[in-house]
Design a protein around this motif. Sequence first.
Motif, short mmCIF file in Angstrom:
data_model
loop_
_atom_site.label_atom_id
_atom_site.label_comp_id
_atom_site.label_asym_id
_atom_site.label_seq_id
_atom_site.Cartn_x
_atom_site.Cartn_y
_atom_site.Cartn_z
N UNK A 1 -10.74 39.88 4.30
CA UNK A 1 -11.92 40.22 3.49
C UNK A 1 -12.81 41.20 4.23
N UNK A 2 -12.56 41.34 5.53
CA UNK A 2 -13.32 42.28 6.36
C UNK A 2 -12.31 43.01 7.23
N UNK A 3 -12.49 44.33 7.38
CA UNK A 3 -11.62 45.07 8.29
C UNK A 3 -12.46 45.70 9.40
N UNK A 4 -12.01 45.48 10.64
CA UNK A 4 -12.65 46.09 11.80
C UNK A 4 -11.73 47.17 12.35
N UNK A 5 -12.29 48.31 12.62
CA UNK A 5 -11.50 49.41 13.21
C UNK A 5 -12.16 49.83 14.51
N UNK A 6 -11.39 49.85 15.59
CA UNK A 6 -11.95 50.27 16.87
C UNK A 6 -11.32 51.60 17.30
N UNK A 7 -12.01 52.66 17.04
CA UNK A 7 -11.56 54.02 17.35
C UNK A 7 -10.11 54.25 16.89
N UNK B 1 -12.72 29.34 14.56
CA UNK B 1 -12.18 30.64 14.97
C UNK B 1 -10.96 31.02 14.12
N UNK B 2 -10.06 30.08 13.93
CA UNK B 2 -8.84 30.39 13.17
C UNK B 2 -9.19 30.75 11.72
N UNK B 3 -10.17 30.05 11.15
CA UNK B 3 -10.59 30.35 9.78
C UNK B 3 -11.13 31.78 9.69
N UNK B 4 -11.94 32.15 10.67
CA UNK B 4 -12.52 33.49 10.65
C UNK B 4 -11.43 34.54 10.87
N UNK B 5 -10.53 34.28 11.78
CA UNK B 5 -9.49 35.27 12.05
C UNK B 5 -8.63 35.52 10.81
N UNK B 6 -8.52 34.52 9.96
CA UNK B 6 -7.75 34.70 8.73
C UNK B 6 -8.46 35.64 7.75
N UNK B 7 -9.74 35.84 7.95
CA UNK B 7 -10.51 36.68 7.02
C UNK B 7 -10.74 38.08 7.54
N UNK B 8 -10.50 38.26 8.83
CA UNK B 8 -10.89 39.51 9.48
C UNK B 8 -9.66 40.22 10.02
N UNK B 9 -9.41 41.42 9.53
CA UNK B 9 -8.31 42.23 10.06
C UNK B 9 -8.84 43.19 11.09
N UNK B 10 -7.99 43.55 12.05
CA UNK B 10 -8.47 44.48 13.07
C UNK B 10 -7.42 45.53 13.38
#
Length: 240
Positions: free
Chosen positions: A156-162, A72-81
């Motif tokens: 490396x990935x950005x998530x945008x929620x509304x 989880x921590x590894x993934x969170x380092x790659x994904x911005x929200x």
Amino acid sequence: MILMEGLHKWYDQFHVLKDINLSVAPKERIVICGPSGSGKSTMIRCINRLEEYQKGRLVVDGIELTNNLKNIEKVRAEVGMVFQHFNLFPHLTVLENLTLAPIWVRKTPKKEAMEAAMHHLNQVHIAEQANKYPGQLSGGQQQRVAIARSLCMKPRIMLFDEPTSALDPEMIKEVLDVMIELAQGGMTMLVVTHEMGFARKVADRVLFMDGGQIVESNTPELFFTNPQHERSQLFLEQIL
Ligand code: ADP
Ligand code: MG
């Protein structure tokens, strides 16, 4: 970049995600729309494990999340929200908001963190506000700070929620413009939004969700001119 296979999630008895299958290529820009309560937020929150799921497989940038909570921590380092409400720390300046996690979580030297922060503030066209507090900024400016803060973690990935739905109309464009620039820079992006102009301009694919399922996945051209499902047609009639 992202692979979801047969993903299911329940909130107690309530089946909120029903067999989600999605694969996102590097640099792909995906817009997710659909009625309120259809599971859009829940789905993207699974990607950085802000939500857990009960069945199916999820791989993010080659990192297997299923049955491996250590990742989880590894993934969170790659994904911005970026969220609807900007979630900035009100008692810290803009610059402090941007350097907090790089310095304390990533152990980046302070000078380097400050330089990166200024770089990203320039990127969202707000460098002159670096020493203000969030409460002194407009909503559009705060949301751009939130985007810059995410970028400081080198995702490396950005998530945008509304990201624009809490903003006054005149501020929506300045945030969308920054997101368009980010997309043009090659960021892999998943964006939950009803801003169909944005979808037309940058999306490679539009997903339409209803009742916990992806009921349609299409290019913006086809989605807007020839929606396949009755539910997407109804939705488009309501918002366009
Ligand atoms: P959307 O983002 O498309 O509006 P959500 O993913 O927020 O939808 O929610 C999908 C459904 O799950 C809604 O019916 C909502 O009420 C329900 N839900 C969301 N969060 C929770 C929770 N923490 N506990 C129980 N039900 C929830
Ligand atoms: Mg939502």
